[in-house]
Motif scaffolding. Structure first.
Motif, PDB file in Angstrom:
ATOM      1  N   ARG A 178       0.830  -1.197   0.000  1.00 11.76           N
ATOM      2  CA  ARG A 178       0.000   0.000   0.000  1.00 11.76           C
ATOM      3  C   ARG A 178       0.865   1.247   0.000  1.00 11.76           C
ATOM      4  O   ARG A 178       2.035   1.216   0.389  1.00 11.76           O
ATOM      5  N   HIS A 179       0.271   2.324  -0.449  1.00 14.79           N
ATOM      6  CA  HIS A 179       0.969   3.605  -0.401  1.00 14.79           C
ATOM      7  C   HIS A 179      -0.059   4.719  -0.356  1.00 14.79           C
ATOM      8  O   HIS A 179      -1.030   4.684  -1.114  1.00 14.79           O
ATOM      9  N   VAL A 180       0.193   5.691   0.520  1.00 16.47           N
ATOM     10  CA  VAL A 180      -0.739   6.813   0.654  1.00 16.47           C
ATOM     11  C   VAL A 180      -0.902   7.507  -0.696  1.00 16.47           C
ATOM     12  O   VAL A 180       0.077   7.788  -1.370  1.00 16.47           O
ATOM     13  N   GLY A 181      -2.136   7.770  -1.039  1.00 14.53           N
ATOM     14  CA  GLY A 181      -2.405   8.505  -2.255  1.00 14.53           C
ATOM     15  C   GLY A 181      -2.446   7.629  -3.491  1.00 14.53           C
ATOM     16  O   GLY A 181      -3.035   8.005  -4.492  1.00 14.53           O
ATOM     17  N   LYS A 182      -1.793   6.468  -3.401  1.00 19.27           N
ATOM     18  CA  LYS A 182      -1.784   5.592  -4.569  1.00 19.27           C
ATOM     19  C   LYS A 182      -2.893   4.556  -4.458  1.00 19.27           C
ATOM     20  O   LYS A 182      -3.773   4.486  -5.307  1.00 19.27           O
ATOM     21  N   GLY A 183      -2.845   3.768  -3.386  1.00 20.18           N
ATOM     22  CA  GLY A 183      -3.842   2.736  -3.214  1.00 20.18           C
ATOM     23  C   GLY A 183      -3.216   1.459  -2.681  1.00 20.18           C
ATOM     24  O   GLY A 183      -2.073   1.451  -2.208  1.00 20.18           O
ATOM     25  N   THR A 184      -3.972   0.379  -2.766  1.00 15.96           N
ATOM     26  CA  THR A 184      -3.482  -0.920  -2.338  1.00 15.96           C
ATOM     27  C   THR A 184      -3.344  -1.811  -3.567  1.00 15.96           C
ATOM     28  O   THR A 184      -4.247  -1.855  -4.403  1.00 15.96           O
ATOM     29  N   PHE A 185      -2.211  -2.500  -3.675  1.00 15.92           N
ATOM     30  CA  PHE A 185      -1.931  -3.276  -4.875  1.00 15.92           C
ATOM     31  C   PHE A 185      -1.520  -4.688  -4.502  1.00 15.92           C
ATOM     32  O   PHE A 185      -1.003  -4.929  -3.412  1.00 15.92           O
ATOM     33  N   THR A 186      -1.774  -5.621  -5.409  1.00 18.00           N
ATOM     34  CA  THR A 186      -1.361  -7.002  -5.176  1.00 18.00           C
ATOM     35  C   THR A 186       0.120  -7.146  -5.528  1.00 18.00           C
ATOM     36  O   THR A 186       0.680  -6.356  -6.271  1.00 18.00           O
ATOM     37  N   GLY A 187       0.714  -8.185  -4.995  1.00 18.83           N
ATOM     38  CA  GLY A 187       2.109  -8.475  -5.307  1.00 18.83           C
ATOM     39  C   GLY A 187       3.059  -7.634  -4.483  1.00 18.83           C
ATOM     40  O   GLY A 187       2.678  -7.033  -3.472  1.00 18.83           O
ATOM     41  N   GLU A 188       4.323  -7.618  -4.919  1.00 22.04           N
ATOM     42  CA  GLU A 188       5.349  -6.911  -4.180  1.00 22.04           C
ATOM     43  C   GLU A 188       5.419  -5.458  -4.598  1.00 22.04           C
ATOM     44  O   GLU A 188       5.081  -5.100  -5.712  1.00 22.04           O
ATOM     45  N   ARG A 189       5.901  -4.645  -3.693  1.00 23.33           N
ATOM     46  CA  ARG A 189       6.092  -3.232  -3.997  1.00 23.33           C
ATOM     47  C   ARG A 189       7.228  -3.109  -5.016  1.00 23.33           C
ATOM     48  O   ARG A 189       8.328  -3.597  -4.790  1.00 23.33           O
ATOM     49  N   PRO A 190       6.935  -2.500  -6.160  1.00 23.41           N
ATOM     50  CA  PRO A 190       7.993  -2.367  -7.171  1.00 23.41           C
ATOM     51  C   PRO A 190       9.015  -1.337  -6.703  1.00 23.41           C
ATOM     52  O   PRO A 190       8.651  -0.260  -6.245  1.00 23.41           O
TER      53      PRO A 190
END
Lengths: 224, 224
Positions: free
Chosen positions: B60-72
DNA sequence: TAAGCAAACCAATCATGAATTGGTTCTGAC
DNA sequence: GTCAGAACCAATTCATGATTGGTTTGCTTA
């Protein structure tokens, strides 16, 4: 209007550049303003600017403006090109050459919080319930060491190296559901690296990293 | 509201992830929407997401959202990005960390013709009639050492490093008309590097390169 | 006729502000 | 105490308008 022949306009622009001594890479006024200021038609000004651009005195870009000096390079490290030329063996060789020195820098420059981060990654890797998660935390550990070097350029090179590595070793991820055994060789090697960094022992960190990567390399060969 | 204990919410989120099979790296609905959709309080949902994030299932990241997988990781293959983040001191640090190891590889892998090439670059640098030409042959010598490492990935990283170096130290070129003095410190240092490579002395080559770069670094400081 | 200026238009970029989103704190109900 | 809900914060994204180099058109003037 006085003589606004091409060369006269060019001279006036050169004079403007000389008098208003801009910092290198500085931005000139927009063409419309500069034309009015120099009492010159915009077309004539553009001719002069084209000459100056050909000489390398200024460079221009739509939407950005006109700047002194040469256009900044726009070369991106072509990771795809590297990927196609290299192979897993070279990747390992580059890691063995590069990462120990990154670890050495990290030992000399890491902040306490970064050292704590390293320990955290190490623990997460040890407790990883699957190989996939183990590799994830292993990757993060190695990158955190790059961050701890406090050298953004070293970190950038490490990222490039890792991007190539991921592309080269793509699809080789172990999907075995089992978790890494508690006596996995990397665990103790990781610990040695992190402890050397915590002890500010640059040579020790470099040596531990080299041993670790050599160990990984030999196990890689065993798999084939 | 049914039982909304932590584990129950976690299960419901996992089920949501399983049913709506997102592409890897796909984006989940915002927390507020997802909480309403799952008929769960936002706090409980956040607890579950925190668990999933710790597992590496989402990030997750503020302002971006929640995403599957690893943080790129924001791979800075963009040289311009590196240039803006770094400075001449870091560049020198990266060179001192990296190039000695390249020289070591070169000592172990250089072909005879490549060694001859190194000697040629060295001579051309010594005989250069201007500083500009000297730097040109100096650059070529360092790159030839990279070629002699026989590792295209190391060479690629070296090229990236050099591109950043050129961009960072841009405009600092000495335009003094005089030529490098015959006793310029680099000449003997270059010779030591090349001879160590010719002798297949990896440690010696690395050491000679490190001394050379340290010498360059100290002279760089003297100039300011 | 030919050159030059001004205006209008185009596409890329920048700047600004509103909306979105994860993170946090507070309150009240149970 | 716990948990849901609301309110707020900070980082990010998105949409919109302004800016800027590049191009075309038309008019003026010599």
């Amino acid at each position: 209007m006085i003589e606004n022949t091409d060369s006269a306009v060019l001279l006036r622009v050169r004079d403007f550049l000389a008098t208003t001594q801009l910092p290198d890479g500085g931005r000139l006024p927009p063409e419309r303003e500069l034309a009015e200021f120099l009492d010159v038609g915009r077309g004539a000004l553009r001719k002069a600017l084209a000459t100056l651009q050909a000489e390398g005195v200024v460079w221009r870009h739509v939407g950005k403006g006109t700047f002194t000096g040469e256009r900044p390079i726009d070369t991106v490290a072509d990771i795809n090109a590297m990927v196609q030329r290299t192979n897993p063996l070279e990747v390992m060789g580059a890691r063995i050459a590069f990462e120990p020195e990154v670890a050495r820098c990290a030992a000399l420059n890491a902040t306490p919080s970064q050292i704590a981060e390293l320990r955290g990654c190490m623990l997460k890797a040890q407790q990883a319930p699957t190989w996939r998660l183990y590799e994830q935390w292993d990757n993060r550990l190695h990158r955190s060491i790059g961050e701890a070097s406090q050298n953004s350029l070293l970190l950038g090179l490490l990222d490039t190296l890792n991007a190539v590595r991921r592309a080269v070793t793509w699809g080789r991820l172990r999907d075995t559901p089992v978790r890494p055994p508690p006596d996995h060789h990397s665990f103790e090697e990781h610990a040695r690296i992190v402890e050397a960094i915590a002890d500010r022992d640059g040579a020790g960190a470099a040596d531990a990293m080299r041993r670790h990567l050599r160990s990984v390399e030999s196990h890689m060969r065993d798999l084939r």
